[in-house]
Design a protein around this motif. Structure first.
Motif, PDB file in Angstrom:
ATOM      1  N   GLY A   1       0.765  -1.135  -0.079  1.00 29.01           N
ATOM      2  CA  GLY A   1       0.298   0.066  -0.310  1.00 29.01           C
ATOM      3  C   GLY A   1       1.016   1.538  -0.371  1.00 29.01           C
ATOM      4  N   VAL A   2       1.640   1.195   0.592  1.00 31.41           N
ATOM      5  CA  VAL A   2       3.150   1.935   0.276  1.00 31.41           C
ATOM      6  C   VAL A   2       3.044   2.514  -0.450  1.00 31.41           C
ATOM      7  N   ALA A   3       4.310   1.490  -1.102  1.00 33.66           N
ATOM      8  CA  ALA A   3       4.570   1.715  -2.691  1.00 33.66           C
ATOM      9  C   ALA A   3       3.723   1.850  -2.979  1.00 33.66           C
ATOM     10  N   ALA A   4       2.249   1.651  -3.056  1.00 33.02           N
ATOM     11  CA  ALA A   4       1.418   2.489  -4.559  1.00 33.02           C
ATOM     12  C   ALA A   4       1.255   4.003  -3.997  1.00 33.02           C
ATOM     13  N   ALA A   5       1.202   4.045  -2.786  1.00 32.57           N
ATOM     14  CA  ALA A   5       1.044   5.736  -2.497  1.00 32.57           C
ATOM     15  C   ALA A   5       2.436   6.563  -2.753  1.00 32.57           C
ATOM     16  N   PHE A   6       3.433   6.418  -2.668  1.00 32.06           N
ATOM     17  CA  PHE A   6       4.479   6.365  -3.415  1.00 32.06           C
ATOM     18  C   PHE A   6       4.884   6.790  -4.798  1.00 32.06           C
ATOM     19  N   ALA A   7       3.777   5.938  -5.734  1.00 30.45           N
ATOM     20  CA  ALA A   7       4.267   5.801  -7.019  1.00 30.45           C
ATOM     21  C   ALA A   7       4.402   6.924  -7.792  1.00 30.45           C
ATOM     22  N   GLY A   8       3.645   7.653  -7.618  1.00 33.66           N
ATOM     23  CA  GLY A   8       4.279   9.013  -8.095  1.00 33.66           C
ATOM     24  C   GLY A   8       5.166   9.889  -8.075  1.00 33.66           C
ATOM     25  N   GLY A   9       5.737   9.292  -6.411  1.00 32.53           N
ATOM     26  CA  GLY A   9       7.026  10.252  -5.925  1.00 32.53           C
ATOM     27  C   GLY A   9       6.235  11.030  -4.736  1.00 32.53           C
ATOM     28  N   VAL A  10       6.983  11.566  -3.929  1.00 29.75           N
ATOM     29  CA  VAL A  10       6.409  12.676  -2.839  1.00 29.75           C
ATOM     30  C   VAL A  10       7.493  14.201  -3.457  1.00 29.75           C
ATOM     31  N   ARG A  11       6.633  15.256  -3.301  1.00 30.45           N
ATOM     32  CA  ARG A  11       7.025  16.829  -3.821  1.00 30.45           C
ATOM     33  C   ARG A  11       7.851  16.719  -2.974  1.00 30.45           C
ATOM     34  N   ASN A  12       8.901  17.785  -2.953  1.00 33.50           N
ATOM     35  CA  ASN A  12      10.285  18.690  -2.174  1.00 33.50           C
ATOM     36  C   ASN A  12      10.288  19.475  -3.282  1.00 33.50           C
ATOM     37  N   ASN A  13      10.131  21.046  -2.637  1.00 33.01           N
ATOM     38  CA  ASN A  13      10.260  22.752  -3.259  1.00 33.01           C
ATOM     39  C   ASN A  13      10.129  22.113  -5.296  1.00 33.01           C
ATOM     40  N   GLY A  14       9.445  22.128  -5.583  1.00 29.12           N
ATOM     41  CA  GLY A  14       8.422  21.521  -6.867  1.00 29.12           C
ATOM     42  C   GLY A  14       9.414  20.518  -7.534  1.00 29.12           C
ATOM     43  N   ARG A  15       9.967  19.414  -6.756  1.00 24.90           N
ATOM     44  CA  ARG A  15      10.601  18.199  -7.757  1.00 24.90           C
ATOM     45  C   ARG A  15      10.110  17.107  -6.810  1.00 24.90           C
TER      46      ARG A  15
ATOM     47  N   TRP B   1      10.634  12.715  -5.626  1.00 27.99           N
ATOM     48  CA  TRP B   1      11.661  12.113  -5.263  1.00 27.99           C
ATOM     49  C   TRP B   1      10.926  10.586  -5.500  1.00 27.99           C
ATOM     50  N   LYS B   2      11.432  10.177  -5.846  1.00 28.55           N
ATOM     51  CA  LYS B   2      11.142   8.529  -5.288  1.00 28.55           C
ATOM     52  C   LYS B   2      11.440   7.577  -4.593  1.00 28.55           C
ATOM     53  N   ILE B   3      10.286   7.276  -4.067  1.00 29.59           N
ATOM     54  CA  ILE B   3      11.204   6.882  -2.353  1.00 29.59           C
ATOM     55  C   ILE B   3      10.830   5.291  -3.126  1.00 29.59           C
ATOM     56  N   GLU B   4      12.411   4.225  -2.721  1.00 30.20           N
ATOM     57  CA  GLU B   4      12.632   3.401  -2.709  1.00 30.20           C
ATOM     58  C   GLU B   4      12.701   2.530  -1.479  1.00 30.20           C
ATOM     59  N   ILE B   5      11.862   0.910  -0.954  1.00 32.06           N
ATOM     60  CA  ILE B   5      11.720   0.939   0.408  1.00 32.06           C
ATOM     61  C   ILE B   5      13.143  -0.773   0.312  1.00 32.06           C
TER      62      ILE B   5
END
Length: 430
Positions: free
Chosen positions: A68-82, A84-88
């Motif tokens: 579920g977390v991987a699905a939530a992170f699939a679109g990346g996490v925004r930081n300062n307009g960029r 970021w892909k989160i790899e667990i």
């Protein structure tokens, strides 16, 4: 402090050298790297939990939560307009502190994670946090009372730690929840304590910070036969001491196999308490189901449930929706660690969004320290903790009761967190 600063300096130097090496490569290669970086930089998050061994119940929902977390992170996490892909990167501690330390070191030094998270008792949380602190790696942990986490790592209240932060409830909270649960004029205030010789047991049985002092202050007489070794096969001495003292309440903190042995022998030897409230061992439906009819009526602290009035900041799901989703996907009943395993990654996402530079360990630690949010398990705010590196979450207590053909964990005492509704009244065992 000096070693942590060195570790951080090494991390920054290594990144600088890698970038310099890239600059010496051929121009097309540099262009490809730059485009990849511009598209979506990657942050690696290490995750440690006891997938196997006697603590495996704590990790029963790991696969579901991580998917579920991987699905939530699939679109990346925004930081300062960029974005970021989160790899667990997840590893099994095998319910062994030495193994937990080894896989944490491997995640930090070989997998080169930017941040590490861990959950499930001091046997996993403490060695992982110690490795992170030694290497200057930002670390967030949960699912362990804060005293075994903090004092078990030789934390000093006036100083705390640099890189490692924890959210959960404390022994003062579980004591208050138990006292609310036991507030029944029909039951004698005579308590028998079962405390193993491990980090949790020694904390719960500590005469100052644990149950003994608090119970005495509340007018309860505690019979404590001393520490037993985990995975014991004989509790006859404890049972005899409880019978001699006229104990009507049995409490403690035990792993499921130890409680199953004790409870079987208690039945054989004629110990008949009116209330049995055990931390850790009675958290999981599978452990209670294994006890058969003798599991009905046992009680425990409740950290999280479908009735908790909090929603996920990551997915928008309510506590009930997450629990129901788990049951639909797996065919198994919800378990308490589900909420906290999910909340770990809520905090990760929030920290990444706010960090001045997500690739800088010091910036990540600063963002962790500044966390002030509401998660699926309640508020997480490290500015208001009992000590520097701890944020407390709400706690209630309840009982395993028969509802139709099922045995369900029902909240029966919420004096310590009235925002969490009760679902029934405590039923005495005898």
């Amino acid at each position: 402090m000096h070693s942590i600063q060195q570790a951080r300096a090494f991390s920054r130097t290594r990144r600088t050298l890698l970038k310099a090496a890239a600059g010496l490569a051929a121009a097309p290669a540099v262009l490809r790297a730059t485009r990849a970086y511009a598209r979506e930089p990657v942050l690696r998050v290490g995750h440690v939990s006891p997938r196997t061994g006697p603590l495996a119940g704590f990790a029963e929902a790991d696969d579901y939560i991580l998917q579920g977390v991987a699905a939530a992170f699939a679109g990346g996490v925004r930081n300062n307009g960029r974005s970021w892909k989160i790899e667990i990167v997840s590893k099994d501690s095998q319910s062994n502190p030495n193994r937990a330390a080894a896989v944490a070191a491997d995640l930090i030094l070989t997998d080169e994670v930017d941040l590490i998270v861990a959950a499930s008792t001091p046997d996993t949380v403490n060695p992982v946090a110690d490795q992170a602190e030694a290497n200057g790696t930002p670390c967030i942990t949960t699912d362990c009372p804060w005293q075994p986490y903090f004092f078990g790592r030789n934390g000093r209240p006036g100083e705390g730690f640099e890189s490692t932060y924890h959210f959960f409830w404390g022994l003062e909270d579980v004591i208050a929840a138990f006292l609310a649960l036991w507030d029944d004029p029909r039951v004698a205030r005579k308590v028998g304590g079962l405390f193993p010789n491990d980090a949790d047991g020694n904390a719960w049985g500590d005469p100052v910070r644990g149950l003994p002092g608090a119970l005495a202050a509340a007018g309860f007489a505690l019979t404590d036969p001393g520490r037993y070794q985990p995975m014991s096969d004989d509790f006859s001495a404890q049972i005899a001491a409880f019978k001699a003292a006229g104990v009507e309440i049995v409490t403690g903190n035990m792993i499921p196999p130890d409680f199953a042995t004790f409870w079987s022998q208690a039945g054989q030897q004629g110990l008949k308490p009116r209330i049995v409230t055990i931390g850790k061992a009675l958290l999981f439906p599978s452990a209670v189901r294994a006890l058969g009819e003798r599991g009905v009526g046992l009680s425990s602290e409740i950290w999280w449930s479908p009735d908790h009035p909090f929603d996920s900041s990551l997915t928008g799901e309510s506590s009930r929706a997450l629990a129901q989703g788990y049951t639909r996907a797996t065919g198994r009943p919800w378990t308490q660690p589900i909420g906290f395993k999910h909340a770990l990654f809520e905090v990760v996402a929030d920290v990444v969004r706010r960090a001045a530079d997500p690739e800088d360990p010091a910036a990540l630690v600063e963002a962790i320290r500044g966390t002030a949010m509401t998660t699926l398990v309640g508020p997480v705010d490290w500015s208001s903790g009992p000590v520097r590196n701890v944020s407390k979450t709400p706690l209630v207590a309840g009982q395993w009761q028969k509802r139709g053909d099922r045995v369900e964990l029902v909240i029966t005492a919420n004096r310590t967190a009235p925002e969490i509704p009760v679902g029934g009244e405590l039923r005495l065992l005898a």
